[in-house]
Write a protein that holds these residues in place. Structure first.
Motif, PDB file in Angstrom:
ATOM      1  N   VAL A   1     -69.454   6.184  61.726  1.00  0.00           N
ATOM      2  CA  VAL A   1     -69.183   7.205  62.744  1.00  0.00           C
ATOM      3  C   VAL A   1     -69.908   6.815  64.032  1.00  0.00           C
ATOM      4  N   PRO A   2     -69.192   6.654  65.130  1.00  0.00           N
ATOM      5  CA  PRO A   2     -69.863   6.268  66.377  1.00  0.00           C
ATOM      6  C   PRO A   2     -70.786   7.374  66.889  1.00  0.00           C
ATOM      7  N   VAL A   3     -71.912   6.955  67.407  1.00  0.00           N
ATOM      8  CA  VAL A   3     -72.850   7.930  67.971  1.00  0.00           C
ATOM      9  C   VAL A   3     -72.631   8.022  69.476  1.00  0.00           C
ATOM     10  N   THR A   4     -72.405   6.866  70.102  1.00  0.00           N
ATOM     11  CA  THR A   4     -72.219   6.866  71.553  1.00  0.00           C
ATOM     12  C   THR A   4     -70.794   6.457  71.920  1.00  0.00           C
ATOM     13  N   GLY A   5     -69.924   6.304  70.915  1.00  0.00           N
ATOM     14  CA  GLY A   5     -68.551   5.880  71.190  1.00  0.00           C
ATOM     15  C   GLY A   5     -68.434   4.377  71.071  1.00  0.00           C
ATOM     16  N   ILE A   6     -67.354   3.883  70.462  1.00  0.00           N
ATOM     17  CA  ILE A   6     -67.186   2.439  70.341  1.00  0.00           C
ATOM     18  C   ILE A   6     -66.040   2.001  71.241  1.00  0.00           C
ATOM     19  N   GLU A   7     -66.012   0.685  71.473  1.00  0.00           N
ATOM     20  CA  GLU A   7     -65.016   0.149  72.382  1.00  0.00           C
ATOM     21  C   GLU A   7     -63.613   0.244  71.791  1.00  0.00           C
ATOM     22  N   VAL A   8     -62.675   0.671  72.592  1.00  0.00           N
ATOM     23  CA  VAL A   8     -61.268   0.597  72.205  1.00  0.00           C
ATOM     24  C   VAL A   8     -60.764  -0.728  72.768  1.00  0.00           C
ATOM     25  N   VAL A   9     -60.479  -1.681  71.861  1.00  0.00           N
ATOM     26  CA  VAL A   9     -60.096  -3.019  72.314  1.00  0.00           C
ATOM     27  C   VAL A   9     -58.645  -3.000  72.785  1.00  0.00           C
ATOM     28  N   PRO A  10     -58.410  -3.427  74.047  1.00  0.00           N
ATOM     29  CA  PRO A  10     -57.025  -3.444  74.525  1.00  0.00           C
ATOM     30  C   PRO A  10     -56.249  -4.536  73.801  1.00  0.00           C
ATOM     31  N   PRO A  11     -54.912  -4.364  73.646  1.00  0.00           N
ATOM     32  CA  PRO A  11     -54.134  -5.409  72.979  1.00  0.00           C
ATOM     33  C   PRO A  11     -54.175  -6.703  73.786  1.00  0.00           C
ATOM     34  N   PRO A  12     -53.920  -7.845  73.109  1.00  0.00           N
ATOM     35  CA  PRO A  12     -54.009  -9.139  73.794  1.00  0.00           C
ATOM     36  C   PRO A  12     -53.080  -9.219  74.997  1.00  0.00           C
ATOM     37  N   ILE A  13     -53.529  -9.988  75.970  1.00  0.00           N
ATOM     38  CA  ILE A  13     -52.785 -10.198  77.198  1.00  0.00           C
ATOM     39  C   ILE A  13     -52.270 -11.640  77.169  1.00  0.00           C
ATOM     40  N   PRO A  14     -51.105 -12.023  77.658  1.00  0.00           N
ATOM     41  CA  PRO A  14     -50.190 -11.210  78.461  1.00  0.00           C
ATOM     42  C   PRO A  14     -49.037 -10.577  77.657  1.00  0.00           C
ATOM     43  N   GLN A  15     -49.084 -10.653  76.329  1.00  0.00           N
ATOM     44  CA  GLN A  15     -47.913 -10.218  75.551  1.00  0.00           C
ATOM     45  C   GLN A  15     -47.628  -8.720  75.634  1.00  0.00           C
ATOM     46  N   ASN A  16     -48.645  -7.881  75.845  1.00  0.00           N
ATOM     47  CA  ASN A  16     -48.457  -6.442  75.646  1.00  0.00           C
ATOM     48  C   ASN A  16     -48.452  -5.638  76.946  1.00  0.00           C
ATOM     49  N   GLU A  17     -47.668  -6.088  77.874  1.00  0.00           N
ATOM     50  CA  GLU A  17     -47.715  -5.481  79.201  1.00  0.00           C
ATOM     51  C   GLU A  17     -47.493  -3.965  79.160  1.00  0.00           C
ATOM     52  N   ALA A  18     -46.482  -3.523  78.412  1.00  0.00           N
ATOM     53  CA  ALA A  18     -46.165  -2.090  78.422  1.00  0.00           C
ATOM     54  C   ALA A  18     -47.344  -1.272  77.893  1.00  0.00           C
ATOM     55  N   ALA A  19     -47.950  -1.743  76.807  1.00  0.00           N
ATOM     56  CA  ALA A  19     -49.088  -1.013  76.222  1.00  0.00           C
ATOM     57  C   ALA A  19     -50.276  -1.026  77.180  1.00  0.00           C
ATOM     58  N   LEU A  20     -50.475  -2.164  77.851  1.00  0.00           N
ATOM     59  CA  LEU A  20     -51.609  -2.257  78.786  1.00  0.00           C
ATOM     60  C   LEU A  20     -51.377  -1.346  79.993  1.00  0.00           C
ATOM     61  N   ASN A  21     -50.133  -1.244  80.414  1.00  0.00           N
ATOM     62  CA  ASN A  21     -49.833  -0.375  81.558  1.00  0.00           C
ATOM     63  C   ASN A  21     -50.090   1.092  81.225  1.00  0.00           C
TER      64      ASN A  21
END
Ligand code: HEC
Length: 183
Positions: free
Chosen positions: A62-82
Motif C-alpha cells: 500500500v503506497p504511503v506517499t503515492g507511487i509512480e504511474v508509469v506512462p506507456p512506452p513512447i512512441p507507440q502509444n500516442e493516444a494513451a499518452l495524449n
C-alpha cells in the motif's frame, strides 16, 4: 546482579590468562559479526547505487506517499499518452523548478533556449530536436512527460531514474514556456 556479571567475567579472564599473543589470534570483529547469520545479511545485502531507482514495492504493497504511474512506452502509444493529464499547474514556482531541472538535465543537448543547440548536440550528429519546432509545440504534455520518463529513440537517454514524476511535469511546464517564448 549486574555487578556479579562483571565479576564473573573478570574472574574468567584472570583464570584463562589471556596473553597478548593469544589476543592477536582472535578474528577481527568484522569476521565475528559476519559469522552471525542475522548480521551477515547486512554484509551481503544489495546496495542501491547512486542514480539507481529503489526497488519496486512488493505486489499489493500500500503506497504511503503515492507511487509512480508509469506512462506507456513512447512512441507507440500516442493516444494513451495524449490522454495523460498534467496534474501540476503552470505556476511561477513550477516553472522555476522546471527551469532548474531542465538546465541540469536537458540543456546540454537541447540548449538553454530549447532549440537543440546544446554543447553536446554536435556530438549527436545534430539529431537533437528543436523543442520550439511547431511539431513539438503540438505534442501533448503526456507525450513530453513520457519522453522524459523513457527517453526517445536511440540517442536520447531516459531520465525517469533521475527526475521524479512531479519534477517531470515541472519540466514539461518549463518546456511550454520556452515554446511560448520562441513563438
Ligand atoms: C544526450 C542528449 C539529450 C538530452 C540530455 C536530452 N535529450 Fe531530448 N532528445 C535528444 C535527441 C537526440 C532527440 C531526438 C531523438 C530521435 O528523434 O530519435 C530528442 C528528442 C526529444 C523530444 C522530442 C520527441 C519527439 O516527439 O520527437 C523531446 C520532447 C525531448 N527530447 C525532451 C527532452 C527533455 C525535456 C530533456 C531533459 C529531461 C531531454 N530531452 C534531454 C537528445 C537529448
Amino acid at each position: 546482579m549486574r555487578c556479579n556479571l562483571w565479576l564473573a567475567l573478570a574472574l574468567g579472564l584472570a583464570v584463562t590468562g589471556c596473553t597478548r599473543e593469544q589476543w592477536h589470534r582472535f578474528p577481527s570483529p568484522d569476521d565475528v559479526i559476519a559469522a552471525v547469520p542475522w548480521f551477515s545479511v547486512m554484509h551481503t545485502g544489495i546496495a542501491i547505487q547512486p542514480y539507481k531507482m529503489p526497488r519496486q514495492p512488493a505486489e499489493g504493497a500500500v503506497p504511503v506517499t503515492g507511487i509512480e504511474v508509469v506512462p506507456p512506452p513512447i512512441p507507440q502509444n500516442e493516444a494513451a499518452l495524449n490522454r495523460l493529464r498534467n496534474p501540476v499547474q503552470q505556476t511561477a514556482a513550477s516553472i522555476e523548478r522546471g527551469r532548474d531541472r531542465y538546465e541540469i538535465y536537458c540543456s546540454l543537448c537541447h540548449g538553454d533556449g530549447g532549440v537543440g543547440d546544446g554543447p553536446v548536440a554536435p556530438a549527436l550528429a545534430n539529431a537533437v530536436r528543436d523543442l520550439t519546432d511547431p511539431r513539438q509545440v503540438a505534442r501533448s504534455d503526456g507525450w513530453i512527460y513520457a519522453t522524459i520518463r523513457h527517453g526517445f529513440g536511440a540517442l536520447m537517454p531516459e531520465y525517469g531514474s533521475k527526475i521524479s514524476p512531479e519534477d517531470r511535469w515541472h519540466v514539461v511546464n518549463y518546456v511550454r514556456v520556452l515554446q511560448g517564448a520562441a513563438r
